[in-house]
Design a protein around this motif. Structure first.
Motif, PDB file in Angstrom:
ATOM      1  N   LYS A 120       3.142   9.975  -5.077  1.00  0.00           N
ATOM      2  CA  LYS A 120       3.855  11.088  -4.428  1.00  0.00           C
ATOM      3  C   LYS A 120       3.169  11.594  -3.164  1.00  0.00           C
ATOM      4  CE  LYS A 120       5.516  12.755  -8.925  1.00  0.00           C
ATOM      5  NZ  LYS A 120       5.555  13.913  -9.844  1.00  0.00           N
ATOM      6  N   PHE A 121       2.403  10.736  -2.473  1.00  0.00           N
ATOM      7  CA  PHE A 121       1.734  11.167  -1.247  1.00  0.00           C
ATOM      8  C   PHE A 121       2.521  10.806   0.009  1.00  0.00           C
ATOM      9  CE2 PHE A 121      -2.065  11.001  -4.091  1.00  0.00           C
ATOM     10  CZ  PHE A 121      -2.381  12.348  -3.997  1.00  0.00           C
ATOM     11  N   ILE A 122       3.476   9.904  -0.094  1.00  0.00           N
ATOM     12  CA  ILE A 122       4.368   9.592   1.015  1.00  0.00           C
ATOM     13  C   ILE A 122       5.784   9.491   0.448  1.00  0.00           C
ATOM     14  CG2 ILE A 122       2.587   8.416   2.379  1.00  0.00           C
ATOM     15  CD1 ILE A 122       3.767   5.769   1.561  1.00  0.00           C
ATOM     16  N   PRO A 123       6.819   9.493   1.292  1.00  0.00           N
ATOM     17  CA  PRO A 123       8.203   9.513   0.791  1.00  0.00           C
ATOM     18  C   PRO A 123       8.516   8.388  -0.192  1.00  0.00           C
ATOM     19  CG  PRO A 123       8.176   9.978   3.129  1.00  0.00           C
ATOM     20  CD  PRO A 123       6.770   9.605   2.766  1.00  0.00           C
TER      21      PRO A 123
ATOM     22  N   LEU B 133       0.836  -1.195   0.000  1.00  0.00           N
ATOM     23  CA  LEU B 133       0.000   0.000   0.000  1.00  0.00           C
ATOM     24  C   LEU B 133       0.878   1.254   0.000  1.00  0.00           C
ATOM     25  CD1 LEU B 133      -2.691   1.504   0.254  1.00  0.00           C
ATOM     26  CD2 LEU B 133      -2.581   1.141   2.731  1.00  0.00           C
ATOM     27  N   ALA B 134       1.953   1.206   0.784  1.00  0.00           N
ATOM     28  CA  ALA B 134       2.877   2.346   0.831  1.00  0.00           C
ATOM     29  C   ALA B 134       3.505   2.606  -0.540  1.00  0.00           C
ATOM     30  CB  ALA B 134       3.968   2.094   1.874  1.00  0.00           C
ATOM     31  N   VAL B 135       3.786   1.540  -1.277  1.00  0.00           N
ATOM     32  CA  VAL B 135       4.341   1.692  -2.628  1.00  0.00           C
ATOM     33  C   VAL B 135       3.361   2.450  -3.522  1.00  0.00           C
ATOM     34  CG1 VAL B 135       4.952   0.433  -4.739  1.00  0.00           C
ATOM     35  CG2 VAL B 135       5.882  -0.287  -2.549  1.00  0.00           C
ATOM     36  N   ASN B 136       2.073   2.087  -3.468  1.00  0.00           N
ATOM     37  CA  ASN B 136       1.059   2.767  -4.281  1.00  0.00           C
ATOM     38  C   ASN B 136       0.952   4.250  -3.910  1.00  0.00           C
ATOM     39  OD1 ASN B 136      -0.376   0.869  -6.168  1.00  0.00           O
ATOM     40  ND2 ASN B 136      -0.567  -0.306  -4.299  1.00  0.00           N
ATOM     41  N   LEU B 137       0.964   4.546  -2.621  1.00  0.00           N
ATOM     42  CA  LEU B 137       0.894   5.942  -2.179  1.00  0.00           C
ATOM     43  C   LEU B 137       2.161   6.705  -2.564  1.00  0.00           C
ATOM     44  CD1 LEU B 137      -0.722   5.324   1.302  1.00  0.00           C
ATOM     45  CD2 LEU B 137      -1.659   6.852  -0.420  1.00  0.00           C
TER      46      LEU B 137
ATOM     47  N   GLN C 145       0.711  17.853   1.519  1.00  0.00           N
ATOM     48  CA  GLN C 145       1.937  18.644   1.650  1.00  0.00           C
ATOM     49  C   GLN C 145       3.123  17.923   1.006  1.00  0.00           C
ATOM     50  OE1 GLN C 145       2.362  21.825   2.858  1.00  0.00           O
ATOM     51  NE2 GLN C 145       0.125  21.824   2.841  1.00  0.00           N
ATOM     52  N   ILE C 146       3.158  16.605   1.188  1.00  0.00           N
ATOM     53  CA  ILE C 146       4.236  15.827   0.561  1.00  0.00           C
ATOM     54  C   ILE C 146       4.108  15.884  -0.957  1.00  0.00           C
ATOM     55  CG2 ILE C 146       5.153  13.484   0.251  1.00  0.00           C
ATOM     56  CD1 ILE C 146       4.378  12.951   3.190  1.00  0.00           C
ATOM     57  N   ARG C 147       2.883  15.724  -1.468  1.00  0.00           N
ATOM     58  CA  ARG C 147       2.659  15.798  -2.913  1.00  0.00           C
ATOM     59  C   ARG C 147       3.031  17.195  -3.435  1.00  0.00           C
ATOM     60  NH1 ARG C 147      -0.392  13.170  -6.989  1.00  0.00           N
ATOM     61  NH2 ARG C 147      -0.023  14.383  -8.882  1.00  0.00           N
ATOM     62  N   LYS C 148       2.666  18.224  -2.684  1.00  0.00           N
ATOM     63  CA  LYS C 148       2.988  19.594  -3.079  1.00  0.00           C
ATOM     64  C   LYS C 148       4.497  19.789  -3.161  1.00  0.00           C
ATOM     65  CE  LYS C 148       2.117  24.397  -1.673  1.00  0.00           C
ATOM     66  NZ  LYS C 148       1.497  25.266  -0.631  1.00  0.00           N
TER      67      LYS C 148
END
Length: 608
Positions: A332-335, A324-328, A448-451
């Motif tokens: 670009k929503f998580i590092p 799931l973290a890979v998809n996010l 904010q991460i995506r931004k």
């Protein structure tokens, strides 16, 4: 030494070409991905009884119709997630379904909820497994937290070794647990049929009970639905299956649903017929096993396999959380570090972060499972509701052949999941309110991460970024602490870059030292300009950074760049570093964020 320990614990690195060998067949996938759902049989029925006992033991017969209601919801979820597997064969589950059909924010709510859910999967499963152990050995009860943390560390090491290896280890306990519960349910039903269990232990079905209400029944139903956590894990982990991945995942999902239905129904029925009353010190499964077999080998076998699967059920989180973290991270929503595969081709960063957060939860809640389950259940029923709703929108929008039955299935699942979610918030608000605070914060953090990533991309892209200013020359500053081979090595490197623009800087604490050093320098390096700065407060950093800022300001006017060449000697053995001042590291740290200053470290390796 560290490298050798890593190889011992994790194993040799695998080549990227060996990724195909890390895929799961149906038997291993059932073990590694269904352990969470199957293990919830050990505490799901108990949650129903905990609610009903607030009325009286006479209300326990309501657990039978409540269990049937849970089976209806299970059927809707299994059929729905089977549809999701074929509609989204690349995995992602509720996050991808919600994002594609409902929008980015619903997708992030689903994704954020699932991230929390998988952290709680580890914390709840390990805590519940520890409870099963301490039920059999009450002397260990004061050490619940410590035992749980040890199990999390062991599971982390196991998962860092790779998906296939962890699945090979987990398959045996999972199938042993299923086998043990089939024996328990079979023996319990045999005892009932042969009259070895007194009918006086339970209230007959249909007996009127004072104080019962629809609200209580719905609350018990919601609590029992905690047994359905983990159902979505297979749809998230489709990429881990061998080809044809969607078909294998769908068959594994059906097998998991069938086993869960049989085991859940069997335990609920035995708990009702035996008149089992929930006990904080002894689990319901433990009481049923003791009533059926006594405290003999079979009792300890059932308790042992229950403890094992409850602990190893955490592996569902270890499998699903990184994917799931890979998809996010791809969105670009998580590092982006979550997309990096480790030595054993698993997503090691996700595994390590998951284990750290789970340990924090276990410590914060003191390993008390009953405090974690409501938050755990809400964390999964929110994405359940969103994924079902997303599939409803998909069918209405696309209307493929035979879409109406699929739409009905998803509508049924969405309505029931929404009701369960609302009941949790109404009845256990004191335990689940934190998710209402967490979700807005994590969604804001995602944006904010995506931004940030978008801003970085815009600034780095050749077609959009500002044109580079031409560099006319280079001023090189070399901080020196004495006349040594380390300094000589750095000066030789600096001369190769810009022999006419080198400034050596010496920081002195005493006037006499300053004069003596200048005399020695002029004899040793007469062609290199030396600047001595006195530090009245014995600081190297402040006078050096002020000098660098002054030079940089003047250099900028002529389109010159300032390069600080930092001499550093490297000891032969790593532990020798603690015997020396780390001035070079401090200088680099303070100058790194100067906009127009380039930092270069020139290492000098010691031989002994």
């Amino acid at each position: 030494m560290i490298h050798s320990l890593k190889r011992l614990l994790i194993g040799r690195p695998l080549k990227s070409g060996e990724l195909g060998e890390q895929k799961l067949n149906k038997k291993k996938a059932l073990a590694i991905l269904s352990s969470d759902a199957l293990s919830s049989v050990a505490y799901g029925p108990e949650q129903i009884l905990i609610v009903l006992v607030t009325i009286s033991a006479a209300a326990f017969w309501y657990s039978i119709p409540i269990a049937l209601g849970v089976l209806v919801l299970l059927t809707a979820l299994i059929l729905s997630y089977r549809q999701i597997i074929f509609a989204y064969p690349h995995g992602g589950g509720a996050y991808v379904v919600s994002k594609n059909n409902l929008g980015v924010n619903p997708g992030l709510i689903a994704g954020g909820s699932l991230l929390v859910d998988y952290i709680l999967t580890v914390a709840v499963s390990v805590s519940a497994g520890t409870d099963a152990i301490t039920s059999a050995f009450p002397a260990l009860h004061p050490y619940n937290v410590e035992i749980a943390i040890v199990f999390v560390i062991l599971l982390t090491i196991l998962n860092l070794r790779g998906v296939t290896e962890s699945a090979s280890v987990l398959a045996y306990p999972v199938y042993l647990f299923v086998f043990a519960l089939f024996i328990l349910i079979g023996a319990g039903i045999y005892n009932i049929l042969t009259g070895h269990v007194s009918p006086d232990l339970h209230t007959p079905v249909g007996t009127p009970v004072a104080g019962i209400s629809l609200f209580i029944l719905l609350r018990a139903f919601a609590s029992g639905s905690s047994a359905l956590t983990g159902v979505e894990a297979i749809s998230n982990a489709i990429p881990n299956f061998k080809n044809p991945a969607p078909n294998n995942a769908a068959k594994t999902l059906i097998a998991m649903g069938t086993l869960l239905a049989i085991l859940f129904t069997g335990i609920v029925f035995l708990a009702y017929y035996y008149g089992i009353i929930p006990n904080a010190e002894v689990t319901v499964v433990s009481q049923i096993a003791e009533e059926t077999f006594g405290r003999n080998f079979m009792y300890y076998f059932i308790q042992g396999t229950t403890a094992l699967i409850l602990i190893l059920a955490a592996n569902t989180g270890y499998t699903a959380f990184p994917l799931l973290a890979v998809n996010l991270a791809k969105d670009k929503f998580i590092p982006r570090m979550f997309t990096v595969r480790g030595d054993r081709l698993g997503y090691s960063n996700g595994i390590i972060i998951l284990s750290i957060l789970s340990i924090i939860l276990i410590i914060a809640f003191k390993g008390q499972t009953e405090h974690l389950i409501p938050l755990y259940a809400v964390g999964v029923f929110i994405p359940f509701t969103l994924s079902q709703t997303g599939m409803m929108v998909k069918w209405l929008r696309e209307k493929p052949a035979g879409w109406m039955p699929k739409f009905i299935i998803n509508t049924t699942g969405a309505v029931i999941c929404f009701i369960v979610t609302i009941i949790f918030f109404l009845t256990k608000f004191g335990q689940v309110w934190s998710i209402l605070v967490f979700l807005p914060i994590i969604i804001l953090l995602f944006h904010q991460i995506r931004k940030h990533y978008d801003a970085v991309g815009d600034q780095l892209r050749i077609s959009t970024c500002e044109p580079a200013v031409p560099i006319e020359g280079n001023v090189i500053i070399v901080p020196v602490a004495g006349i040594t081979h380390v300094v000589e090595n750095s000066l030789n490197y600096a001369k190769s870059l810009s022999p006419d623009q080198i400034i050596a800087v010496y920081i002195s604490f005493e006037r006499e030292d300053e004069r003596k050093f200048e005399e020695k320098w002029k004899k040793w390096q007469p062609d290199v300009r030396i600047v001595t700065l006195q530090s009245h407060y014995r600081s190297i950093i402040n006078p050096l950074t002020k000098f660098v800022d002054t030079v940089e300001k003047k250099a900028r006017e002529s389109n010159y760049k300032v390069t600080v060449v930092i001499p550093q000697f490297i000891p032969k053995k790593g532990w020798h570093n603690i015997l020396h001042n780390q001035s070079s590291l401090l200088i680099r740290a303070f100058l790194l964020y100067r906009r127009n200053v380039i930092i270069t470290t020139v290492p000098y390796h010691l031989k002994k």
